[in-house]
Structures are given as C-alpha cells and as structure tokens.
Design a protein around this motif. Sequence first.
Motif, PDB file in Angstrom:
ATOM      1  N   ARG A 252      25.155   0.434  21.428  1.00  0.00           N
ATOM      2  CA  ARG A 252      26.512   0.035  21.796  1.00  0.00           C
ATOM      3  C   ARG A 252      27.227   1.068  22.657  1.00  0.00           C
ATOM      4  O   ARG A 252      28.151   0.743  23.397  1.00  0.00           O
ATOM      5  CB  ARG A 252      27.351  -0.219  20.536  1.00  0.00           C
ATOM      6  CG  ARG A 252      27.025  -1.515  19.809  1.00  0.00           C
ATOM      7  CD  ARG A 252      28.033  -1.723  18.683  1.00  0.00           C
ATOM      8  NE  ARG A 252      27.895  -3.024  18.074  1.00  0.00           N
ATOM      9  CZ  ARG A 252      27.206  -3.259  16.956  1.00  0.00           C
ATOM     10  NH1 ARG A 252      26.584  -2.262  16.359  1.00  0.00           N
ATOM     11  NH2 ARG A 252      27.142  -4.469  16.446  1.00  0.00           N
TER      12      ARG A 252
ATOM     13  N   THR B 197      29.250  -9.580  24.267  1.00  0.00           N
ATOM     14  CA  THR B 197      28.757  -8.974  23.032  1.00  0.00           C
ATOM     15  C   THR B 197      27.535  -8.115  23.334  1.00  0.00           C
ATOM     16  O   THR B 197      26.926  -8.248  24.413  1.00  0.00           O
ATOM     17  CB  THR B 197      28.342 -10.046  22.003  1.00  0.00           C
ATOM     18  OG1 THR B 197      27.125 -10.677  22.450  1.00  0.00           O
ATOM     19  CG2 THR B 197      29.427 -11.103  21.825  1.00  0.00           C
TER      20      THR B 197
ATOM     21  N   ASP C 107      38.542  -7.545  23.795  1.00  0.00           N
ATOM     22  CA  ASP C 107      37.406  -8.214  23.150  1.00  0.00           C
ATOM     23  C   ASP C 107      36.202  -7.276  23.058  1.00  0.00           C
ATOM     24  O   ASP C 107      35.554  -7.183  22.013  1.00  0.00           O
ATOM     25  CB  ASP C 107      37.039  -9.468  23.942  1.00  0.00           C
ATOM     26  CG  ASP C 107      35.767 -10.116  23.434  1.00  0.00           C
ATOM     27  OD1 ASP C 107      35.761 -10.608  22.297  1.00  0.00           O
ATOM     28  OD2 ASP C 107      34.762 -10.114  24.176  1.00  0.00           O
TER      29      ASP C 107
ATOM     30  N   SER D 165      33.927  -5.927  19.951  1.00  0.00           N
ATOM     31  CA  SER D 165      32.506  -6.283  19.902  1.00  0.00           C
ATOM     32  C   SER D 165      31.586  -5.066  20.000  1.00  0.00           C
ATOM     33  O   SER D 165      30.514  -5.031  19.386  1.00  0.00           O
ATOM     34  CB  SER D 165      32.168  -7.259  21.033  1.00  0.00           C
ATOM     35  OG  SER D 165      32.828  -8.491  20.860  1.00  0.00           O
TER      36      SER D 165
ATOM     37  N   LYS E 160      38.848 -12.563  16.619  1.00  0.00           N
ATOM     38  CA  LYS E 160      37.615 -11.979  16.102  1.00  0.00           C
ATOM     39  C   LYS E 160      37.535 -12.149  14.588  1.00  0.00           C
ATOM     40  O   LYS E 160      36.474 -12.466  14.027  1.00  0.00           O
ATOM     41  CB  LYS E 160      37.560 -10.500  16.476  1.00  0.00           C
ATOM     42  CG  LYS E 160      36.187  -9.859  16.305  1.00  0.00           C
ATOM     43  CD  LYS E 160      35.187 -10.382  17.304  1.00  0.00           C
ATOM     44  CE  LYS E 160      35.471  -9.901  18.703  1.00  0.00           C
ATOM     45  NZ  LYS E 160      34.415 -10.352  19.659  1.00  0.00           N
TER      46      LYS E 160
ATOM     47  N   GLU F 205      28.849  -6.488  12.150  1.00  0.00           N
ATOM     48  CA  GLU F 205      29.956  -6.512  13.112  1.00  0.00           C
ATOM     49  C   GLU F 205      31.297  -6.502  12.371  1.00  0.00           C
ATOM     50  O   GLU F 205      32.234  -5.797  12.761  1.00  0.00           O
ATOM     51  CB  GLU F 205      29.857  -7.765  14.000  1.00  0.00           C
ATOM     52  CG  GLU F 205      28.660  -7.770  14.935  1.00  0.00           C
ATOM     53  CD  GLU F 205      28.505  -9.102  15.664  1.00  0.00           C
ATOM     54  OE1 GLU F 205      29.447  -9.919  15.602  1.00  0.00           O
ATOM     55  OE2 GLU F 205      27.454  -9.327  16.274  1.00  0.00           O
TER      56      GLU F 205
END
Length: 356
Positions: free
Chosen positions: A126, A218, A248, A252, A291, A320
């Motif tokens: 990530r 994502t 967002d 994510s 979310k 998540e």
Amino acid sequence: MKISSIYNGRLYTMPIPSQPSNVEMEFINRILSKSNVSVDITRLDSIDSSEDYDMYRIFTKGGALSLKFSYDYDNKHLLKEIKNCKNLNTQNTPEYIDGGVIEVGEKILYLLCKFHDGEPIMEVGRSYISTEIDLFLEAYKNLHGQSVGRLTYKGLNNQFVKDSNMRDIFGDEQIKAIDANSDFSKIEKLISCLKKEINSLKSKLPDVTTGLILGGATPSNVFISREGVQFDDLRNLCKGHVFSDIADMTLSFCFSPLVEIDIVKKFCSSLGVDYDKPLYDLFYAVELRKKCISYLIRYLKEVYLYESQRVYEIVRIIDEFSLSYERMCKIPAFKENREFIRKNITEPVLEDGPNS
C-alpha cells in the motif's frame, strides 16, 4: 479499543482462489472464440470474482490481456465499464479490444482489453503511492484530463445511497439469519443514519469539478508494471473534484494523517487546483461515511448472501475495516455503536487481544 491490521502477530489458514480449472479454461476459450480476435493462451490467472463480474488475466506471446465477464448480460456496471473503456484514450487504462453480449450456452456480457503485465498494489504494498507519488500523479493526471460521459460525483453518490437499501439487498431468509446472530434493525438504522449524513454533507459541496475522477480506487484495482500505473476499475468514472478521490484513496490505502496532507498538496500542485482544507474535509467526511457503509454491507453480503464461501474476501474486508477503524470512530453514529459492530459483525476475527 485500538485496532491495527488483523495480520499483525497472527497466523491464518484459509482457502484462497486457485488456478483456473480445466472447465474454466474451456469456458474462457469458448468466450474468446466468439470475440473478434484470435488469442493463443500461454497462461491464465484468476484475478477476482466480484459481484459484478469475474476477472481473468490472460498471458499470450504478444502480451497480457484482461477478460471480464458476467452471467448477467444486462449488468449495468460492466456495461458502463465497456462504454468507458471504449471512450478513453490513455495508456493508464486498459485498451479496449472487444466486448458485448455473446452466447456460450447462455448469454453473457464480456469485456476483453489489452492489459499491463503488472501486479496490483495489494501485492506490491500500500505504501507504493506515497513512495512513488510522482509516477502515480503522472498516471492520474493523464486520466483526470479525459472525458467519458455525463455522470457526476453527485449522481454517483445518489446511486450509492440508493443501492445501500438493506431490504433491497437481503431477502426475508437472510434477514432472519442476520437477526439470529445480530440485530438487523439496529444495523439498518445505523446505515440509514449514515446515509442521511451523506445527503446532508453533499448538499454543502459546491458544484465544482476539476476533471474525471475514479470514484473508487483500491489496492486491488490499481496495477503497477514497467509501463507505469494502470487503473483497472472504470465502473465509477465520473466528473468530479480530485479531493473526493484523494479522500477515498486515503481510506483505501490507509495513509497516515501526515502522508494524507502531503499527498493532497502534491495533487493540488500537479493538477493546478487550489488547496482548500475545509473543502477537502467536506469530501473526506462524505467518503468516510460511504466507506463505513460499504464495509458493513460487503461483510454482511459475504456471510449471509454468499454463505461465507469466500473466506479470503471476508478477511480482506475485515482487514480494510480494521485499518480504517480509528478514522471511522470519528463518526458519532459509528462511535456510539462501535462495540455492537465489533462484537456482532466482525468479532470472529477482531476479537480482543493483548493490544485491545
């Protein structure tokens, strides 16, 4: 209670998606035989099996392709993705080859594209976006300047709120099953409260767009390869403000607050957008509530609609959720119900531990 990633200090054994079977290979070959191109498969990987479609990556001597198909040949999300793919002109999205409705024993809808031979950020890590922000910004800027249709961020949110009606998603049997293990009405009230807050917040947003936005990036649908960054999921492309995408992605990709601020400023500088923290905070508040609703509904669907057949997907959702937990506790309605959510929905994995 403080929750970190569910993978920290724990070991899980679970079924994971396997390599495609001979039956799958035969079915994919039948789809490809109906297309307008000749494809000689050297390797086939199953990438994802979502509500809207199954996705496979096809390797050939000439490069990689992606194949998405749905048994619902009227699937509005895949139809939109086909349309968007045809209209885009950027190296940072899959290049359209063929698609539409075909009959292979039954009618299906499919999309075949040229695809980068890369890996999703989920596999790369990530932190890629924050460490390679210039490459990511270059790709995003290319997409942001495109135009594919009339859908706006407001319209996208209206559809999200409409699609989050619990009684449209779950039938009587599923509702009884949820009540047997939890409290359907309480969950429904929580989601209804969050939807009202979304509607209230988005009414305060100015009618300003900066370009084309992803509407849902994502770690699973952003790919990295030698050719750069590729955005694979084109279902939610719409006209909007870059702040909504940053908010967002912050959730994510689990950016820290310091990284979040740095990325907002770098996006603004790259796209020539004024840095406006109060406006960003408004978009962030909308995305945070979306979310939260998404995590709850996705989890309940996996357990009560799909009968927990995709354990790997359940664990991914909860991971998540755990990484966004502290941020979601800033929502009053979530904070008030956090023990109920943890104990009745995610307790099988998010049980109390030494760091609780």
